[in-house]
Write a protein that holds these residues in place. Sequence first.
Motif, short mmCIF file in Angstrom:
data_model
loop_
_atom_site.label_atom_id
_atom_site.label_comp_id
_atom_site.label_asym_id
_atom_site.label_seq_id
_atom_site.Cartn_x
_atom_site.Cartn_y
_atom_site.Cartn_z
N ILE A 191 -8.51 0.99 -3.85
CA ILE A 191 -7.21 1.65 -3.79
C ILE A 191 -6.41 1.40 -5.06
O ILE A 191 -5.82 2.31 -5.66
N ASP B 163 -9.82 3.64 2.30
CA ASP B 163 -9.82 2.41 3.07
C ASP B 163 -10.87 2.44 4.18
O ASP B 163 -11.68 1.53 4.32
N ARG C 6 -14.46 0.51 4.46
CA ARG C 6 -14.77 -0.44 5.53
C ARG C 6 -16.02 -0.04 6.30
O ARG C 6 -16.81 -0.86 6.75
N TYR D 241 -7.28 -9.57 -3.82
CA TYR D 241 -8.33 -9.15 -2.88
C TYR D 241 -9.71 -9.52 -3.40
O TYR D 241 -10.61 -9.87 -2.62
N SER E 113 -12.89 -2.41 -0.67
CA SER E 113 -12.21 -1.16 -0.36
C SER E 113 -10.72 -1.27 -0.69
O SER E 113 -10.10 -0.29 -1.11
N GLN E 114 -10.13 -2.47 -0.54
CA GLN E 114 -8.74 -2.67 -0.98
C GLN E 114 -8.65 -2.52 -2.49
O GLN E 114 -7.76 -1.87 -3.01
N VAL F 166 0.84 -1.20 0.00
CA VAL F 166 0.00 0.00 0.00
C VAL F 166 0.88 1.25 0.00
O VAL F 166 0.57 2.24 -0.68
#
Lengths: 304, 325
Positions: free
Chosen positions: A284, A252, A256, B134, A280-281, A225
Amino acid sequence: MDYLLIQVLNGVQLGLLMFLLAAGLTLTFGIMDLVNLAHGSLYMMGAYFAWTLIGWTNSFVLGALLALPACFLLGVIVEIVVARRLYARDHLDQVLATFGLILFFNELVRAIWGPEGRSIAVPAFLNRTVNILPGVPYPAYRFALIVVGTIVAILLAWLVARTRVGMLIRAGASNRRMIAALGVNIELLFSLVFGLGAVFAGLAGLMAAPIASVKIGMGDDILIVAFVIIVIGGIGSIKGAFVAAMVVGQIDIVGRAFLPDFLKTFMGAASASAAAPAISQVLIYIVMAAVLVWRPTGLFGQRT
Amino acid sequence: MAGLLSALRTPRGIVTVFLLLVLAVLPLLTQAFDQRYLLSVSTRIVIWSIAAVSLNVILGYGGLVSFGHAAFLGIGGYAVGILSAEGFESGWLQWPVAILVAVVWATLIGALSLRTRGVYFIMITLAFAQLVYYLSSGLAAYGGDDGLNISRSRFPGLIDLRDKAAFYWLCFVLLCGTLWFCSRLVHSRFGYVLRGAKSNELRMTALGFPVFRYRLVAFALAGAFGALAGILLANDGAYISPAMMSWVKSGDLIVIVVLGGIGALFGPLYGAVAFFVVEEFLPPLLDLLHRGWGEYWQIVFGPLLVMIALYARGGIDSLLGRRRD
């Protein structure tokens, strides 16, 4: 409304932590042109040093303060033994060598501190809540993180923009060979910057420890990240790293906090709460891809 | 045949032919000496060799450091796993679908990633791989983080993938096919353009070659063969999980390619053999020195990688003498 404010603050706090980690990375990257995958290991070592030193001193503040010079020393050693030989190499060599360092540090931690995770307790004087607005309580430790993070960010901005060392750092980022030719001891400067980066990484690691936990490989995922942040911000740019860290922190946390409720409107509660952190990851990385397509050298990166 | 004989005159040829012969008859040997574990290690070696050969196309010949190659393995594996969980167990359906999905994805992210250079390329390929990672861990219906036990692909009347030896030979044949394809590729006009762009992109562009398109095709091909390795990996363990595409696996693949000799046809094969031999034999070796040290073999392996990066650029391939091309 209060809930929103608290989530935004959580995002700021995460963003500041990420900025600390990304700052060292973007400096080593911008100045030494080094892809340092082992930066996450320094983050981990910061947390483990702090765990040991807090145990010895019985004081969170004292332990944390002692851990920082330890991180600096470790950073300088890594620089002299390994990193220094990699500056002139291509990125592939750097990836390979620092990947080796990650394996080394993860295993070293397992050998010294054991395989099970450790935890650092929130210091007693911060183990309460503060009212950020009348009637809106917020955990004092997280608030302290925001304060410390902001102070360190300002210090770093001052160091880079207003001091002689900062001037050399900026000069090094734009033309290494020129400042070496001007008689600056560039090896010393590189060691210093690397050590400084290690201190910031270690600080981020030990500050995150009471919220998350101290475990092997804790720096590996967060490192990715951090890389995303410096790539979004533009490699070598402190300002870019700060802006990008804030954006990523918000994405992030907001993801969440609010995605599960949003997803529940069209899928089951169980799969919504499983999918939300993943989404949410993913967000990014989508932001990063979008930025790179729009500006292939990041928001504040040097145009080539 | 003449080519084989002339190959046997160089150390590289001898080693390669010997290695391939051993791999070809390995199930017979493991059966004779009752070493079932060795067969399962060898199956993994062969599968990871396929993955490394595919990475070598872009990394070695294209000079593009892709740090997200494990994602293609994951896509291949998950395509098989999801189809099989939904009741489509025929390999004739699963395998082409898996490869097609990987090619489409590779083309898509390649088109975006190839706009960037140097370290930005490393990072964007890594980011896309994390994205897939993910996404897969968010698939609660297919095991989420924990992964999913699947039933193996079915090829009725042709081959039973549950038979360990048969499965090994299938992997081996596919490895040979991949190597053959790769050797045809790099010695074709396409391969020369790709390698030319690695050493001087500007010159290739000035000569009128659309470098971007050549690289994109190479990226898609690498994705396809990566997916093939993923399909085999899923069938090997009858199991898929996000762990098969974690970024550490992408790092392992780079290690294998560099260890074997970057841009050498058989390099990935040497690299995979060396990688797994170290992984299997370094721990017991360290235990011999001092009981209990074996558990911490990566303390030795990590610095070993550092040394390879610093002092052994050509990898194992360069130990076998100069290359003809």
